[in-house]
Write an enzyme that holds these catalytic residues in place. Sequence first.
Site, PDB file in Angstrom:
ATOM      1  N   ARG A   1      45.408  39.120  73.376  1.00  0.00           N
ATOM      2  CA  ARG A   1      45.455  40.228  72.424  1.00  0.00           C
ATOM      3  C   ARG A   1      46.572  41.186  72.825  1.00  0.00           C
ATOM      4  NH1 ARG A   1      40.720  41.216  69.610  1.00  0.00           N
ATOM      5  NH2 ARG A   1      42.027  42.623  68.382  1.00  0.00           N
TER       6      ARG A   1
ATOM      7  N   LYS B   1      29.416  45.163  67.193  1.00  0.00           N
ATOM      8  CA  LYS B   1      29.990  44.584  65.981  1.00  0.00           C
ATOM      9  C   LYS B   1      28.990  43.701  65.237  1.00  0.00           C
ATOM     10  CE  LYS B   1      34.496  44.677  68.237  1.00  0.00           C
ATOM     11  NZ  LYS B   1      35.691  43.921  68.676  1.00  0.00           N
TER      12      LYS B   1
ATOM     13  N   PRO C   1      37.075  44.432  62.465  1.00  0.00           N
ATOM     14  CA  PRO C   1      36.460  45.759  62.365  1.00  0.00           C
ATOM     15  C   PRO C   1      35.792  46.147  63.681  1.00  0.00           C
ATOM     16  CG  PRO C   1      35.934  44.440  60.439  1.00  0.00           C
ATOM     17  CD  PRO C   1      36.605  43.518  61.410  1.00  0.00           C
ATOM     18  N   GLU C   2      35.980  47.398  64.089  1.00  0.00           N
ATOM     19  CA  GLU C   2      35.388  47.854  65.337  1.00  0.00           C
ATOM     20  C   GLU C   2      34.007  48.449  65.064  1.00  0.00           C
ATOM     21  OE1 GLU C   2      38.018  49.446  68.237  1.00  0.00           O
ATOM     22  OE2 GLU C   2      39.808  48.644  67.267  1.00  0.00           O
TER      23      GLU C   2
END
Length: 303
Positions: free
Chosen positions: A293, A52, A2-3
């Site tokens: 990533r 976060k 989740p950002e």
Amino acid sequence: MPEGHSIHRLARQFQDVFAGHVLEVSSPQGRFTAGAALLDRHELLEATAHGKQLFLRFDHGVLLHVHLGLYGAWSFGGDESFTGASSIGAPRRIGERESFSPEAEQGAGKGGARSYAGPPEPVGAVRVRLISANGWADLRGATTCAAITDAEAAAVLARLGPDPLHNRPDDRDEFVRRLLRRKTAVGLLLMDQAIVAGIGNIYRAEVLFRQRVDPWTPGSSLGAETAGRLWDDTVAAMSDGVRDGRIVTTPSALWSGGNAGALDGEAHFVYKRHGQPCRRCGETVGLAEIGARKLYWCPGCQN
């Protein structure tokens, strides 16, 4: 993962439904038993987010610190005073849309009214459960779940860069300073939480595209004006995410339903669109790996 917009929405939800209430805190899974005992039967004063990281501050100076990581999620349920998403975190649909589960709606009746007789039996590995007179919240799968002091919370914050969703008076200049002093590729720097807190893979790809920045450009080569535009666009994009509960970075002109909203396949310019034509120039959207990533970008627009 989740950002930052999701964590800020979580903080708002906790503030709305739990602040000012004395909470029962437990660890059905058993991994947080000692921490839960420190928080149990205390009043939640405030819920805040930075990047976060989520912090729930209780009346005796102890905080619950949560970082959801890749697999963490909160589920909520309760009576009609409980509003907002019933689940925030993983798993998520494209664009990190929050999910709404029938179970968390606690048996909606006619007209959508809910009957509430207390929380259900824990399902799965519930690390921590919070209960008030009106509802409950369960945490599963988080990377970090800890009861900490103010000093420990300050140490966590000291390691982080500015948060675009706070956008305090000096934050833009601090972001520019941190970005320009590094020779690392900007595509990596935007994911470094010590540079800027809250950006994840989607916002990284989309903001770089919208500002026509080559992801492999060293931070030190960007220039203050370009770095400032990256900050400004991140503030705008993440603020939209807080408002909408999902990440949509395309304009309504590209949505088949117009102002009715973007379909999942219309929500982004480049994220997960590798092999498809760029919405702006027609060049094939690329996919590469950077810092372990996936990175999505347009070779035509971002050069």
